[in-house]
Motif scaffolding. Structure first.
Motif, PDB file in Angstrom:
ATOM      1  N   ILE A   6       0.669  -6.406  13.989  1.00 43.67           N
ATOM      2  CA  ILE A   6      -0.864  -5.915  13.400  1.00 43.67           C
ATOM      3  C   ILE A   6      -1.877  -6.780  13.759  1.00 43.67           C
ATOM      4  O   ILE A   6      -3.032  -6.460  14.472  1.00 43.67           O
ATOM      5  N   ILE A   7      -1.492  -8.010  13.388  1.00 43.26           N
ATOM      6  CA  ILE A   7      -2.407  -9.195  13.801  1.00 43.26           C
ATOM      7  C   ILE A   7      -2.544  -9.249  15.137  1.00 43.26           C
ATOM      8  O   ILE A   7      -3.862  -9.648  15.454  1.00 43.26           O
ATOM      9  N   ARG A   8      -1.627  -9.408  16.032  1.00 41.12           N
ATOM     10  CA  ARG A   8      -1.488  -9.597  17.301  1.00 41.12           C
ATOM     11  C   ARG A   8      -2.652  -8.630  17.978  1.00 41.12           C
ATOM     12  O   ARG A   8      -3.493  -8.923  18.792  1.00 41.12           O
ATOM     13  N   TYR A   9      -2.211  -7.287  17.510  1.00 39.86           N
ATOM     14  CA  TYR A   9      -2.995  -6.103  18.134  1.00 39.86           C
ATOM     15  C   TYR A   9      -4.513  -6.431  17.818  1.00 39.86           C
ATOM     16  O   TYR A   9      -5.322  -6.025  18.435  1.00 39.86           O
ATOM     17  N   ARG A  10      -4.814  -6.547  16.436  1.00 38.11           N
ATOM     18  CA  ARG A  10      -6.099  -6.883  16.054  1.00 38.11           C
ATOM     19  C   ARG A  10      -6.945  -7.878  16.632  1.00 38.11           C
ATOM     20  O   ARG A  10      -8.056  -7.919  17.049  1.00 38.11           O
ATOM     21  N   THR A  54       5.374   1.395   5.716  1.00 35.79           N
ATOM     22  CA  THR A  54       4.113   0.477   6.054  1.00 35.79           C
ATOM     23  C   THR A  54       2.931   1.430   5.555  1.00 35.79           C
ATOM     24  O   THR A  54       1.977   0.843   4.820  1.00 35.79           O
ATOM     25  N   PHE A  55       2.973   2.638   5.857  1.00 40.23           N
ATOM     26  CA  PHE A  55       2.052   3.767   5.402  1.00 40.23           C
ATOM     27  C   PHE A  55       2.157   3.883   3.789  1.00 40.23           C
ATOM     28  O   PHE A  55       0.782   3.894   3.467  1.00 40.23           O
ATOM     29  N   GLN A  56       3.177   3.821   3.128  1.00 43.16           N
ATOM     30  CA  GLN A  56       2.984   4.105   1.940  1.00 43.16           C
ATOM     31  C   GLN A  56       2.568   2.822   1.157  1.00 43.16           C
ATOM     32  O   GLN A  56       2.005   2.873   0.174  1.00 43.16           O
ATOM     33  N   ALA A  57       3.108   1.370   1.704  1.00 44.78           N
ATOM     34  CA  ALA A  57       2.551   0.122   1.058  1.00 44.78           C
ATOM     35  C   ALA A  57       0.690   0.194   1.307  1.00 44.78           C
ATOM     36  O   ALA A  57       0.292  -0.302   0.428  1.00 44.78           O
ATOM     37  N   LEU A  58       0.277   0.404   2.447  1.00 44.33           N
ATOM     38  CA  LEU A  58      -1.014   0.529   2.544  1.00 44.33           C
ATOM     39  C   LEU A  58      -1.779   1.469   1.716  1.00 44.33           C
ATOM     40  O   LEU A  58      -2.838   1.024   1.127  1.00 44.33           O
ATOM     41  N   ARG A  59      -1.168   2.789   1.636  1.00 46.05           N
ATOM     42  CA  ARG A  59      -1.908   3.595   0.570  1.00 46.05           C
ATOM     43  C   ARG A  59      -1.780   3.002  -0.696  1.00 46.05           C
ATOM     44  O   ARG A  59      -2.684   3.312  -1.505  1.00 46.05           O
ATOM     45  N   GLU A 118      -2.819   5.005  16.050  1.00 48.50           N
ATOM     46  CA  GLU A 118      -2.718   3.900  16.626  1.00 48.50           C
ATOM     47  C   GLU A 118      -1.841   2.991  15.711  1.00 48.50           C
ATOM     48  O   GLU A 118      -1.220   2.013  16.343  1.00 48.50           O
ATOM     49  N   LEU A 119      -1.898   2.897  14.527  1.00 50.44           N
ATOM     50  CA  LEU A 119      -1.223   1.809  13.842  1.00 50.44           C
ATOM     51  C   LEU A 119       0.299   2.358  13.756  1.00 50.44           C
ATOM     52  O   LEU A 119       1.259   1.368  13.795  1.00 50.44           O
TER      53      LEU A 119
END
Length: 340
Positions: free
Chosen positions: A202-206, A241-246, A217-218
Motif C-alpha cells: 500500500i505504501i509503495r503504491y501510494r 484488510t477491508f474489515q480492518a479499515l472499515r 484499486e485497493l
C-alpha cells in the motif's frame, strides 16, 4: 505466456494463466455468498430476549439495518410490544421506516451511534428497557451498494463511512497513516498474517502512484501483495484488510465498548442484553465486557445490580440455517441477564 497489466508500474505486472483467472473468480463468488444478507439467529434472539405475544415490554435494537430483527421482535410481541431502533446511517433508517411503516405505532427510530444510547434514552424519557440487541458488523445495504465503498466486489469510492456526515473516509485514513500504523491495524483488526506485506504494498503504491481512492484499486494491491498460495483460500485475501479499515474509519471497537456499557446500565431487572458478533475481535470484546459486569455485580454494595450469562455456552446457528444463509456460519450470540 500472457501478462496482465492493471495500470500499475511494470514491477507489479505478473503472469496470468487461465487457471489463475478461474480460481480468482471462484474466490470472488465465495465472498459473494458471504455478502448475501438475512437476519441471523432470529429464533434464538427472540428466545434470548424473552419475546412473547401480548407482552407490554420495551426493546432496544441498536443495529436496525434494514429491520429484519426489529420486525421479528415486533411480530413476536404483538400487539403491545414496543421497539426503539437506532442506526448510524440515515439512508438505512429511511429504508427501515418504509419497510416497517405498518408498525409505526409501536416503533421509534433514531439516528445515533452506540455511544449515544444514554442520550437517546434521556430524550425519550426512558430509564430502563426489557431487552437490548446488538447485531454487530456491516449491513447488507452497505455491501450491496458500491458507492458506499464497503465491498471490493464492485468498483466504488473507498468510503466505508457508516455515517456519511462523518468527514474522514477510508481513502483519507489509508492516505494519512504510516506503514507501521497500517501493519498494526491489519494485524489487530484484520488478524491477517500477511499484514506487513499488504501494508508495504500500500505504501509503495501510494508513493509511486498517489492516493488510493477506489475499492478495486485497493483490492488489486492486496491481491498482488500476498503470496500466490494465499490467494485461493476460503475468503478473498482483501477481506481482512477491508474489515480492518472499515473498523478504523467507523471507530467500531470504541463504539462497541461504549455501547455495551451504556446498554447494560439501561437494563431493567429481568432484562436481557443479546449481542451477535461475527469475528473473534468483536466476540472477545463482548465476552470480556460480560465478564466484567458479572464480576462487578458480585459487590452488592456497589449499586450496579446483579448480572449473569443467560447461557453457559455461546449460541451458534443450527446447520439448517447455515445451509440456507452462509453468513450465519460465523455468528455467535451471547446473552447477559440482569437478575437483580
Amino acid at each position: 505466456m500472457q501478462t496482465l497489466s492493471l495500470g500499475f508500474p511494470c514491477l507489479y505486472d505478473f503472469p496470468v494463466w487461465d487457471k489463475i483467472v478461474v480460481e480468482r473468480e471462484w474466490s470472488r463468488k465465495m465472498d459473494e455468498k458471504e455478502f448475501s444478507h438475512k437476519p441471523v439467529l432470529v429464533d434464538e434472539v427472540l428466545e434470548a430476549l424473552g419475546c412473547h405475544f401480548f407482552d407490554s415490554k420495551t426493546y432496544l435494537d441498536c443495529t436496525v439495518g434494514l429491520g429484519g430483527h426489529t420486525e421479528a421482535i415486533l411480530n413476536a410481541t404483538s400487539p403491545h410490544g414496543r421497539v426503539i431502533g437506532i442506526d448510524r446511517d440515515e439512508e438505512v433508517l429511511q429504508l427501515a421506516r418504509q419497510h416497517l411503516s405498518a408498525y409505526s405505532g409501536r416503533l421509534t427510530l433514531k439516528k445515533a451511534a452506540f455511544s449515544e444510547l444514554l442520550q437517546i434514552a434521556k430524550e425519550l424519557h426512558i430509564s430502563h428497557v426489557d431487552g437490548i440487541l446488538f447485531d454487530l458488523g456491516v449491513s447488507s445495504y452497505h455491501l450491496d451498494h458500491p458507492e458506499r465503498g464497503f465491498s471490493f466486489q464492485k468498483s466504488g469510492p473507498l468510503d466505508m463511512r457508516m455515517d456519511r456526515q462523518q468527514e474522514e473516509t477510508a481513502a483519507d485514513w489509508i492516505s494519512g497513516h504510516s506503514c507501521e500504523e497500517l501493519i498494526k491495524l491489519i494485524e489487530t483488526c484484520g488478524e491477517d498474517r500477511w499484514a506487513r506485506k499488504i501494508a508495504s504494498a500500500i505504501i509503495r503504491y501510494r508513493n509511486e502512484k498517489g492516493a488510493i481512492t477506489r475499492t478495486d484499486e485497493l483490492e488489486q494491491i492486496i491481491w498482488r501483495a500476498v503470496p500466490l498460495k494465499a490467494r485461493y483460500g476460503s475468503i478473498h485475501p482483501a477481506t481482512r484488510t477491508f474489515q480492518a479499515l472499515r473498523m478504523a474509519v467507523n471507530q467500531e471497537m470504541e463504539q462497541i465498548e461504549a455501547g455495551l456499557d451504556a446498554a447494560i446500565s439501561l437494563l431493567a431487572v429481568g432484562g436481557r442484553l443479546a449481542v451477535i458478533s461475527f469475528h473473534s475481535i468483536e466476540d472477545r470484546c463482548v465476552k470480556q465486557t460480560f465478564k466484567k459486569w458479572a464480576f462487578l455485580s458480585e459487590d452488592v454494595n456497589a449499586g450496579y445490580g446483579r448480572f449473569a450469562p443467560l447461557f453457559k455456552k455461546v449460541v451458534i446457528a443450527k446447520e439448517e440455517e447455515v445451509l440456507e444463509n452462509p453468513r450465519a456460519r460465523s455468528a455467535k450470540l451471547r446473552v447477559l441477564e440482569r437478575v437483580a
